[in-house]
Design a protein around this motif. Structure first.
Motif, short mmCIF file in Angstrom:
data_model
loop_
_atom_site.label_atom_id
_atom_site.label_comp_id
_atom_site.label_asym_id
_atom_site.label_seq_id
_atom_site.Cartn_x
_atom_site.Cartn_y
_atom_site.Cartn_z
N ALA A 298 0.84 -1.21 0.00
CA ALA A 298 0.00 0.00 0.00
C ALA A 298 0.87 1.25 0.00
CB ALA A 298 -0.92 -0.02 1.23
N PHE A 299 1.93 1.26 0.82
CA PHE A 299 2.83 2.41 0.82
C PHE A 299 3.52 2.58 -0.52
CE2 PHE A 299 2.73 1.97 5.53
CZ PHE A 299 2.34 3.27 5.82
N LEU A 304 4.03 5.69 -5.76
CA LEU A 304 3.94 5.77 -7.23
C LEU A 304 2.92 6.84 -7.66
CD1 LEU A 304 4.09 1.97 -8.18
CD2 LEU A 304 5.88 3.69 -8.50
N ASP A 305 1.78 6.84 -6.92
CA ASP A 305 0.77 7.86 -7.29
C ASP A 305 1.30 9.26 -7.06
OD1 ASP A 305 -0.88 5.74 -7.88
OD2 ASP A 305 -1.95 5.79 -5.96
N ARG A 306 2.03 9.45 -5.99
CA ARG A 306 2.54 10.78 -5.73
C ARG A 306 3.60 11.19 -6.78
NH1 ARG A 306 5.10 12.90 0.01
NH2 ARG A 306 5.43 15.10 -0.66
N THR A 307 4.39 10.24 -7.19
CA THR A 307 5.39 10.53 -8.24
C THR A 307 4.71 10.93 -9.55
OG1 THR A 307 6.87 8.94 -7.18
CG2 THR A 307 7.39 9.57 -9.44
N ALA A 308 3.61 10.19 -9.86
CA ALA A 308 2.89 10.52 -11.09
C ALA A 308 2.29 11.93 -11.02
CB ALA A 308 1.79 9.48 -11.34
#
Length: 313
Positions: A298-299, A304-308
């Motif tokens: 989950a972390f 990954l979402d934050r990087t995107a």
């Protein structure tokens, strides 16, 4: 027999034995010379045979049991051997003048071999059996004689519990009261107990006299145990510490009972509690191991979402 008579008897015995030894000494000396002994050895040969007989006789008077029987066998064997050699000396006249052939005690060869073997083996047997008899006599310890006075004193110093139980004291018969003058005989006569009640009363009286008295009263504080009573939590903590390094197969009620010093029932309860705690701990650990990978995934997705999002901005 008094002391003087015993002294005379022993002196007569010594004189007879000395004369018998002198007679036997002549025959044994000639036999030793015939089997190859020199003059000195032939002179000492009778002391080897008849001297061991005297030693075995003294040993039979001192020893007891199997050692005494062994000394009697040695005495009998050497007596027979001396008798045979004296007999051969009487049958062979040539032995008296030392004109017999060397090593020849009989005309028949088997008999001659047996006699030579007997004559030459007696000195060796004297060394062996004589040493053994002397060792047995030196190591012999006579058994103490029973002391009747000591046994009587032991009986006198025995406690009352060890002594034979004494019979109860006989009950004195009841004396019937004599009637008063001028009063009718049956007016004030008390009722007599029945025949069955008298033995029962005597039995009760005897039991009351022989029955041990029990101790009464409270136990003093000094005699009571001073160890404080432990709570269940304290017992459980001690059981955990005692079985911390042991595997489940070795966690038994006996181990806990010896370590904690409690009763068998309490030890079984502590064993079940410790095993239950261990099982719950293993289940929690397995659950934690299964949940850790899910949290890590989950972390990772959040990262990954934050990087995107950063790239899109």
């Amino acid at each position: 027999m008094k002391g003087k008579g015993r002294t005379l008897l022993v002196a007569a015995l010594v004189a007879v034995v000395g004369m018998a030894f002198r007679v036997s000494w002549n025959a044994l000396r000639d036999i030793a010379g015939a089997v190859g002994a020199d003059q000195t050895a032939a002179t000492l040969y009778p002391f080897v045979v008849d001297g061991l007989m005297a030693l075995a006789l003294v040993a039979t008077l001192v020893l007891t049991g199997d050692d005494r029987r062994f000394a009697l066998r040695v005495l009998g064997a050497y007596t027979v051997a001396s008798l045979v050699l004296n007999y051969v000396h009487g049958l062979v006249p040539d032995l008296h003048g030392a004109s017999v052939d060397w090593g020849r005690l009989a005309d028949w060869d088997p008999a001659n071999w047996a006699l030579v073997l007997l004559a030459t083996s007696l000195p060796v047997g004297s060394i062996y059996f004589g040493s053994d008899l002397v060792a047995k006599v030196l190591h012999h310890r006579p058994e103490p004689a029973p002391n009747p006075e000591g046994s009587a004193q032991v009986g006198a110093y025995q406690s009352t519990v060890d002594l034979r139980e004494t019979a109860p004291a006989p009950v004195a018969p009841a004396v019937e009261p004599q009637p008063l003058p001028g009063v009718p005989v049956g007016a004030h006569e008390p009722s007599k107990p029945s025949a069955s009640a008298v033995p029962a009363a005597r039995a009760v009286a005897a039991e009351s006299t022989t029955r041990p008295h029990r101790a009464t009263g409270r136990l003093p504080e000094s005699a009571r145990p001073t160890r404080p009573t432990r709570t269940p939590a304290q017992l459980l903590a001690e059981a955990r510490a005692a079985t911390h390094k042991l595997p489940d197969s070795e966690v038994t009620a006996e181990v806990i009972r010896k370590s904690v010093r409690c009763s068998a029932t309490k030890a079984r309860e502590l064993r079940e509690t410790v095993k239950t705690e261990r099982a719950e701990g293993r289940v929690a650990e397995q659950r934690h191991q299964m949940e850790v990978p899910e949290d890590e995934q989950a972390f990772a997705r959040l990262a990954l979402d934050r990087t995107a999002l950063d790239r899109a901005a």
